[in-house]
Design a protein around this motif. Structure first.
Motif, short mmCIF file in Angstrom:
data_model
loop_
_atom_site.label_atom_id
_atom_site.label_comp_id
_atom_site.label_asym_id
_atom_site.label_seq_id
_atom_site.Cartn_x
_atom_site.Cartn_y
_atom_site.Cartn_z
N THR A 55 0.81 -1.21 0.00
CA THR A 55 0.00 0.00 0.00
C THR A 55 0.85 1.27 0.00
N ASP A 56 2.14 1.12 0.19
CA ASP A 56 3.03 2.27 0.35
C ASP A 56 3.90 2.39 -0.90
N ILE A 57 3.94 3.58 -1.47
CA ILE A 57 4.71 3.77 -2.70
C ILE A 57 6.20 3.54 -2.48
N ALA B 48 -6.48 0.77 0.46
CA ALA B 48 -6.06 1.67 -0.61
C ALA B 48 -4.64 2.17 -0.34
N PRO B 49 -3.85 2.39 -1.38
CA PRO B 49 -2.49 2.86 -1.20
C PRO B 49 -2.45 4.18 -0.44
N ALA B 50 -1.43 4.32 0.41
CA ALA B 50 -1.29 5.53 1.20
C ALA B 50 -0.86 6.69 0.31
N PRO B 51 -1.30 7.89 0.59
CA PRO B 51 -0.87 9.05 -0.20
C PRO B 51 0.59 9.35 0.02
N LEU B 52 1.15 10.14 -0.88
CA LEU B 52 2.56 10.49 -0.76
C LEU B 52 2.83 11.34 0.47
N SER B 53 1.91 12.17 0.85
CA SER B 53 2.13 13.03 2.00
C SER B 53 0.92 12.95 2.92
N ASP B 54 1.13 13.33 4.16
CA ASP B 54 0.07 13.24 5.16
C ASP B 54 -0.71 14.55 5.18
#
Length: 398
Positions: free
Chosen positions: A157-159, A392-398
């Protein structure tokens, strides 16, 4: 330990599986049967291959490189929640005739990989190591420590994970490492809809060349079927209630060895006192007396959709922070349609005795209602039927 330790141990996993069925009184599952036989075949291959005899670092300096083609093909077992994937893999891991072996939750393994990468870069900066690319030395260290890797809950899930997996596992497979993994999704659905997924696709091809992909099949969640015959909200807090809670926990742990674990959230780790497969057990204080937030509860429930909580007390104004966290925890459990098994000092509508009209008192009305609903047969059936796909994949930033 060498391969000779288990020489002649024909169908040892099959015997252990049948023994477990007798001890715990369940009927062998035909969907699990095919996995048992395939894992037994891999045990046989490992006993002949003897991964532990392969040369280490210094031997490799003066010898030919390992031949990855000689390593047995690993396994990737996927299917619905509660189908027994983790139980079977753990039985396999216990009997695998390899001293250098490692069993880990996939997220924990990747957290370790990122830590090793950071340490290597720090050593290069300090002048104590060479090489701008940290992947080869990290992979080499991992391969030196374990020739058999068993992963539970393989999920991408993590890029940051997605971008290094192909290179990392190319190096691991080149060193003859054998992979056995369980997952809720087929390899082709890993990192689905993730950012820059096209860069991740080579890993899927690599994975499918080095593992046999098996769909365990079936849709019946054996563990939840047994849990649904037990109470899920138990009161008051006495010895009888504690015994019923232990009975429910024993059902959830079938086929697993409960052990402490950790859940990673950003740069922090949350201690899990006991975990077994997809179930975890906490004291109320572990979850609600600590400075945890929604992100933390979400991470816990994603990893452990069956949550045991011991000793929920009656809360008052002096414990308003604990009350707020309990409200938040129940909201997360409810929204994720997770399963809660809890012991409490009082029924839900009597758990909060704070000042009438306060924000906590107002919000706790919703919490009490949800706690009651989560005990119903309707809720339990819906929980059993609700699939939990890869997040769902985590976004690039929080």
């Amino acid at each position: 330990m060498t391969a000779n330790t288990v020489a002649g141990a024909n169908r040892s996993l099959r015997r252990r599986y049948e023994q477990l069925a007798t001890e715990q009184g369940f009927v062998a599952d035909p969907y699990q049967d095919k996995i048992v036989d395939t894992l037994d075949d891999l045990l046989q291959a490992l006993s002949k291959d003897d991964l532990d005899s392969r040369p280490g670092f210094f031997a490799r300096l003066f010898a030919r490189k390992p031949n990855p083609a000689s390593a047995p093909q690993g396994l990737y077992i996927h299917g619905s929640v509660g189908r027994g994937k983790t139980m079977l893999m753990d039985m396999f891991f216990d009997q695998a005739p390899v001293a250098g072996k490692r069993r880990a939750h996939f997220n924990d393994f990747m957290a370790d990989v990122h830590d090793r990468i950071a340490r290597h870069r720090a050593e290069v900066k300090a002048g104590t190591a060479k090489g701008d690319d940290p992947i080869p030395p990290v992979a080499q260290d991992l391969a030196d420590q374990a020739k058999l890797l068993c992963f539970d809950e393989f999920s991408v899930t993590d890029i940051a994970d997605a971008m290094i997996l192909s290179r990392l596992f190319t190096a691991l497979f080149d060193q003859g490492v054998v992979l056995v993994a369980t997952s809720n999704v087929a390899p082709d659905n890993l990192y689905r809809d993730g950012l820059n997924r096209q860069l991740f696709l080579p890993f899927i091809g690599l994975l499918k060349r080095h593992v046999a992909v098996l769909d365990i099949g079936g849709t019946h969640d054996h563990r939840m079927a047994k849990l649904k015959r037990l109470p899920v909200y138990m009161t008051p807090l006495d010895a009888q209630t504690a015994g019923r809670m232990d009975q429910a926990w024993a059902v959830a742990c079938e086929g697993h060895r409960p052990a402490p674990a950790k859940v990673s959230v950003k740069a922090r780790e949350i201690a899990v006192p006991l975990a077994a497969g997809r179930a975890a057990r906490f004291r109320f204080e572990d979850l609600c007396s600590q400075p945890l937030a929604a992100r933390d509860y979400l991470a816990i429930v994603e990893r452990y959709p069956t949550l045991f909580v011991d000793g929920i007390p009656v809360l008052d104004a002096a414990r308003r922070n604990e009350a707020k966290r309990l409200i938040l925890l129940v909201d997360v459990l409810y929204d994720r349609h997770a399963t809660l098994i809890a012991t409490a000092a009082a029924e839900p509508d009597a758990l909060f005795q704070g000042r009438p009209g306060s924000t906590e008192a107002f919000e706790f009305v919703r919490t009490a209602s949800r706690l009651v609903e989560m005990q119903s047969e309707t809720w339990q059936r819906q929980s059993d039927a609700t699939s939990r796909p890869e997040p769902a994949p985590a976004p690039l930033s929080d």
